[in-house]
Design a protein around this motif. Structure first.
Motif, PDB file in Angstrom:
ATOM      1  N   ARG A   1       0.830  -1.204   0.000  1.00  0.00           N
ATOM      2  CA  ARG A   1       0.000   0.000   0.000  1.00  0.00           C
ATOM      3  C   ARG A   1       0.863   1.250   0.000  1.00  0.00           C
ATOM      4  O   ARG A   1       0.591   2.217  -0.733  1.00  0.00           O
ATOM      5  CB  ARG A   1      -0.936  -0.020   1.209  1.00  0.00           C
ATOM      6  CG  ARG A   1      -1.990   1.073   1.179  1.00  0.00           C
ATOM      7  CD  ARG A   1      -3.034   0.879   2.263  1.00  0.00           C
ATOM      8  NE  ARG A   1      -2.450   0.874   3.597  1.00  0.00           N
ATOM      9  CZ  ARG A   1      -2.536  -0.137   4.451  1.00  0.00           C
ATOM     10  NH1 ARG A   1      -3.175  -1.248   4.117  1.00  0.00           N
ATOM     11  NH2 ARG A   1      -1.997  -0.063   5.651  1.00  0.00           N
ATOM     12  N   ALA A   2       1.909   1.257   0.784  1.00  0.00           N
ATOM     13  CA  ALA A   2       2.817   2.403   0.827  1.00  0.00           C
ATOM     14  C   ALA A   2       3.490   2.619  -0.523  1.00  0.00           C
ATOM     15  O   ALA A   2       3.677   3.763  -0.966  1.00  0.00           O
ATOM     16  CB  ALA A   2       3.870   2.198   1.918  1.00  0.00           C
ATOM     17  N   ALA A   3       3.848   1.529  -1.202  1.00  0.00           N
ATOM     18  CA  ALA A   3       4.488   1.639  -2.505  1.00  0.00           C
ATOM     19  C   ALA A   3       3.526   2.234  -3.530  1.00  0.00           C
ATOM     20  O   ALA A   3       3.928   3.063  -4.360  1.00  0.00           O
ATOM     21  CB  ALA A   3       4.984   0.269  -2.966  1.00  0.00           C
ATOM     22  N   TRP A   4       2.261   1.808  -3.488  1.00  0.00           N
ATOM     23  CA  TRP A   4       1.271   2.366  -4.422  1.00  0.00           C
ATOM     24  C   TRP A   4       1.088   3.854  -4.189  1.00  0.00           C
ATOM     25  O   TRP A   4       1.047   4.648  -5.139  1.00  0.00           O
ATOM     26  CB  TRP A   4      -0.064   1.634  -4.279  1.00  0.00           C
ATOM     27  CG  TRP A   4      -1.082   2.085  -5.288  1.00  0.00           C
ATOM     28  CD1 TRP A   4      -1.241   1.630  -6.560  1.00  0.00           C
ATOM     29  CD2 TRP A   4      -2.076   3.114  -5.100  1.00  0.00           C
ATOM     30  NE1 TRP A   4      -2.255   2.304  -7.187  1.00  0.00           N
ATOM     31  CE2 TRP A   4      -2.787   3.216  -6.315  1.00  0.00           C
ATOM     32  CE3 TRP A   4      -2.429   3.939  -4.034  1.00  0.00           C
ATOM     33  CZ2 TRP A   4      -3.838   4.106  -6.490  1.00  0.00           C
ATOM     34  CZ3 TRP A   4      -3.472   4.842  -4.208  1.00  0.00           C
ATOM     35  CH2 TRP A   4      -4.167   4.916  -5.422  1.00  0.00           C
ATOM     36  N   LEU A   5       0.972   4.249  -2.941  1.00  0.00           N
ATOM     37  CA  LEU A   5       0.812   5.669  -2.623  1.00  0.00           C
ATOM     38  C   LEU A   5       2.013   6.477  -3.105  1.00  0.00           C
ATOM     39  O   LEU A   5       1.863   7.571  -3.661  1.00  0.00           O
ATOM     40  CB  LEU A   5       0.618   5.848  -1.115  1.00  0.00           C
ATOM     41  CG  LEU A   5      -0.712   5.322  -0.554  1.00  0.00           C
ATOM     42  CD1 LEU A   5      -0.645   5.211   0.959  1.00  0.00           C
ATOM     43  CD2 LEU A   5      -1.860   6.240  -0.973  1.00  0.00           C
TER      44      LEU A   5
END
Length: 318
Positions: A68-72
């Motif tokens: 999720r952090a990578a997508w953001l």
């Protein structure tokens, strides 16, 4: 192919347009808040109800936090919280003016000051509440019904107004199940209270359908379930052109990660299946997509990208 209306050539002939009413100055409105689309002979106007600041975990509470952090990061979005768009649609088909969803309305003590803009933005677009013949609710979360609960609004609506909503949705809110959601504190109570109040206020004007109903020529509402048991989408079709208002079935992260569970989904597994099915339909038909929480005006198309999907935003037409 659907054509976004040209502001310079066509909108001066339309009642739903993107230009401010003459003689009206709204210096506080420094962002675009309405956008018109032509679907064959049917007029569609996307209106922004503002934005909801929500925790980013809401985008996929079942996802690996690192993913999720990578997508953001890839989307240049903050890691803690960001603004979710709130989009509402007005459709004009024949002699019917249809409001699809009604925005948040008043802030239900949740510190959401930039949402609930619909009523003033309808006024700015010269859309009289008394001209609305039908309301279609994709579901009864407070950011979809609250605008009809703003003080003074009901008195401006037609006494013969028809409010179309799935029977399963009304039934669900008699005793709602929040066991599978992942919402910030305060939201379940606010959602429950708003749905109860809405049903009480508008009981006599509700027009319930089971699976599908043609609201007006070329305007069909269909129950999908998933997000809520009665969640529905609205398909608009005319002259070979198509547009789907997907409500809360599709979120920005859902193209690349359709299996991520949104925090507001009451049946996350079914919501994911619905999302994939709708995105496949849109990719196959080439129809345009508008959804409540895609960045305004959220007009675009869906392409297949390997095992995932890709959002193709429409070029704005000025």
């Amino acid at each position: 192919m659907n054509q976004i209306i040209s502001n310079t050539q066509q909108q001066q002939n339309m009642s739903l347009d993107n230009t401010p009413p003459s003689g009206r100055s709204r210096p506080e409105e420094l962002v675009p808040s309405r956008y018109a689309v032509q679907v064959g002979e049917i007029e569609v106007l996307v209106i922004s109800d503002g934005v909801l600041p929500l925790p980013t975990q809401m985008l996929g509470h079942n996802a690996d936090p690192a993913a999720r952090a990578a997508w953001l990061k890839d989307m240049f979005l903050p890691q803690d919280a960001f603004d979710w768009a709130l989009n509402v649609v007005v459709v004009r088909s024949g002699d019917q003016t249809i409001l699809i969803d009604a925005g948040l309305g008043l802030d239900p003590n949740l510190n959401l000051p930039r949402a609930g803009q619909l009523i003033k933005r309808l006024e700015a677009a010269s859309i009289d509440l008394a001209s609305v013949t039908d309301v279609v609710l994709t579901h009864m979360h407070m950011d979809h019904v609250g605008g009809l609960l703003v003080e003074g609004v009901k008195e401006q609506l037609r006494p013969d107004l028809r409010i179309h909503v799935a029977a399963a949705e009304v039934k669900f809110w008699e005793s709602p199940d929040f066991s599978h959601v992942s919402m910030p504190p305060g939201f379940p109570d606010a959602l429950r209270a708003t749905a109860k109040r809405f049903t009480k206020e508008y009981q006599s004007q509700l027009r319930l359908f089971d699976e599908e109903y043609e609201v007006a020529p070329g305007v069909v509402v269909s129950r999908t379930g998933g997000h809520t048991p009665g969640h529905s989408v609205v398909r608009v079709a005319s002259g070979g052109d198509r547009l789907m208002f997907a409500g809360d079935a599709v979120f920005a992260v859902g193209f690349e990660h359709p299996d991520w569970h949104n925090g507001f989904e009451h049946d996350p597994e079914e919501a994911a299946r619905v999302r994939v099915r709708l995105l496949r339909e849109l990719a196959e038909t080439g129809g345009q997509l508008v959804a409540t929480h895609l960045p305004f005006p959220s007009v675009g198309r869906v392409a297949v990208d390997g095992d995932d999907f890709r959002w193709v935003a429409a070029f704005w037409d000025y």
